[in-house]
Design an enzyme around this catalytic site. Structure first.
Site, mmCIF file in Angstrom:
data_model
loop_
_atom_site.group_PDB
_atom_site.id
_atom_site.type_symbol
_atom_site.label_atom_id
_atom_site.label_comp_id
_atom_site.label_asym_id
_atom_site.label_seq_id
_atom_site.Cartn_x
_atom_site.Cartn_y
_atom_site.Cartn_z
ATOM 1 N N ASP A 8 22.820 -12.855 -50.208
ATOM 2 C CA ASP A 8 23.642 -11.818 -49.577
ATOM 3 C C ASP A 8 23.230 -10.467 -50.177
ATOM 4 O O ASP A 8 22.216 -10.368 -50.893
ATOM 5 C CB ASP A 8 25.140 -12.125 -49.721
ATOM 6 C CG ASP A 8 25.643 -12.015 -51.160
ATOM 7 O OD1 ASP A 8 24.838 -11.749 -52.073
ATOM 8 O OD2 ASP A 8 26.855 -12.201 -51.371
ATOM 9 N N CYS A 66 23.606 -14.997 -54.791
ATOM 10 C CA CYS A 66 24.707 -14.101 -54.410
ATOM 11 C C CYS A 66 25.227 -13.490 -55.710
ATOM 12 O O CYS A 66 24.510 -13.492 -56.717
ATOM 13 C CB CYS A 66 25.785 -14.820 -53.592
ATOM 14 S SG CYS A 66 26.719 -16.089 -54.454
ATOM 15 N N THR A 68 27.575 -14.457 -57.812
ATOM 16 C CA THR A 68 27.774 -15.469 -58.850
ATOM 17 C C THR A 68 26.931 -16.728 -58.655
ATOM 18 O O THR A 68 26.858 -17.565 -59.560
ATOM 19 C CB THR A 68 29.236 -15.941 -58.846
ATOM 20 O OG1 THR A 68 29.518 -16.501 -57.551
ATOM 21 C CG2 THR A 68 30.194 -14.786 -59.117
ATOM 22 N N HIS A 99 18.480 -34.686 -63.381
ATOM 23 C CA HIS A 99 19.584 -35.623 -63.152
ATOM 24 C C HIS A 99 20.139 -35.576 -61.741
ATOM 25 O O HIS A 99 20.546 -36.594 -61.202
ATOM 26 C CB HIS A 99 20.733 -35.336 -64.137
ATOM 27 C CG HIS A 99 20.413 -35.722 -65.549
ATOM 28 N ND1 HIS A 99 21.364 -35.762 -66.551
ATOM 29 C CD2 HIS A 99 19.241 -36.078 -66.152
ATOM 30 C CE1 HIS A 99 20.801 -36.125 -67.695
ATOM 31 N NE2 HIS A 99 19.509 -36.308 -67.486
ATOM 32 N N HIS A 134 19.964 -42.433 -62.264
ATOM 33 C CA HIS A 134 20.267 -41.261 -61.429
ATOM 34 C C HIS A 134 20.137 -41.575 -59.941
ATOM 35 O O HIS A 134 20.832 -40.983 -59.120
ATOM 36 C CB HIS A 134 19.357 -40.097 -61.810
ATOM 37 C CG HIS A 134 19.477 -39.719 -63.249
ATOM 38 N ND1 HIS A 134 20.662 -39.288 -63.816
ATOM 39 C CD2 HIS A 134 18.570 -39.761 -64.266
ATOM 40 C CE1 HIS A 134 20.475 -39.049 -65.104
ATOM 41 N NE2 HIS A 134 19.222 -39.334 -65.404
HETATM 42 C C1 RB5 Z 1 29.953 -10.375 -52.700
HETATM 43 O O1 RB5 Z 1 30.706 -9.267 -53.062
HETATM 44 C C2 RB5 Z 1 30.288 -11.569 -53.593
HETATM 45 O O2 RB5 Z 1 31.601 -11.982 -53.361
HETATM 46 C C3 RB5 Z 1 29.319 -12.693 -53.369
HETATM 47 O O3 RB5 Z 1 28.035 -12.240 -53.607
HETATM 48 C C4 RB5 Z 1 29.437 -13.927 -54.240
HETATM 49 O O4 RB5 Z 1 29.575 -13.602 -55.576
HETATM 50 C C5 RB5 Z 1 30.383 -14.957 -53.800
HETATM 51 O O5 RB5 Z 1 30.357 -16.085 -54.326
#
Ligand code: RB5
Length: 157
Positions: A8, A66, A68, A99, A134
């Site tokens: 994203d 993204c 996180t 794994h 596994h």
């Molecule tokens: C975008 O602002 C953020 O929410 C997205 O990149 C991500 O971290 C969601 O999991």
């Protein structure tokens, strides 16, 4: 290896870095977007695109970014056949391959430094899948894909 990448807006810059690294390591990279830096987009669209590319055989590995790594991993994991893992370092990346036989690697651009991510991706690519105990667990994951996807009859009112 054919690698599908996607992100994203939060992951765009790191995606570009990872594309360069993957190409330098000799991989064939397909970018599934986003292609518009600075434009807010929805991570499920890109997790789905990468997941479909991997599950459909267009790519052997997916790399998703993204903020996180979590949201885009959730989206990729909705595609049957995808085993997407959020990795934070060399250890989580290596074990995701050894794994979990992960076929999509997800990272967070807002949580993990670029050098750490590059090292983690390199470690993932260099780690062998381990079999034995596994394989039973990977088979159970595949079983969940089959069991939890509605059959055409179930989907028909
Ligand atoms: C975008 O602002 C953020 O929410 C997205 O990149 C991500 O971290 C969601 O999991």
């Amino acid at each position: 290896m054919r690698v599908a990448v996607g992100s994203d807006h939060a992951g765009f810059d790191l995606k570009e870095v990872l594309k360069s690294e993957l190409a330098a390591w000799g991989h064939d990279v397909a970018d599934h977007g986003t292609l518009e830096p600075g434009v807010a987009v929805d991570y499920p669209d890109f997790g789905e695109a990468v997941g479909r590319a991997v599950a459909g055989g267009l790519a052997e590995l997916g790399v998703c970014v993204c903020g996180t790594g979590n949201g885009i991993a959730m989206a990729a994991n909705k595609v049957p056949g995808v085993r997407a893992a959020v990795v934070h370092d060399v250890t989580t990346a290596t074990l995701a391959r050894r794994h979990n036989h992960a076929n999509v690697v997800c990272v967070g651009a807002r949580t993990t430094g670029t050098t750490v991510v590059v090292d983690a991706l390199a470690a993932f690519l260099g780690a062998p899948e381990e079999h034995g105990r596994h394989d039973v667990r990977i088979a159970k994951l595949a079983g969940l894909d089959r069991e939890l996807v509605p059959t055409p009859a179930e989907g028909t009112p």
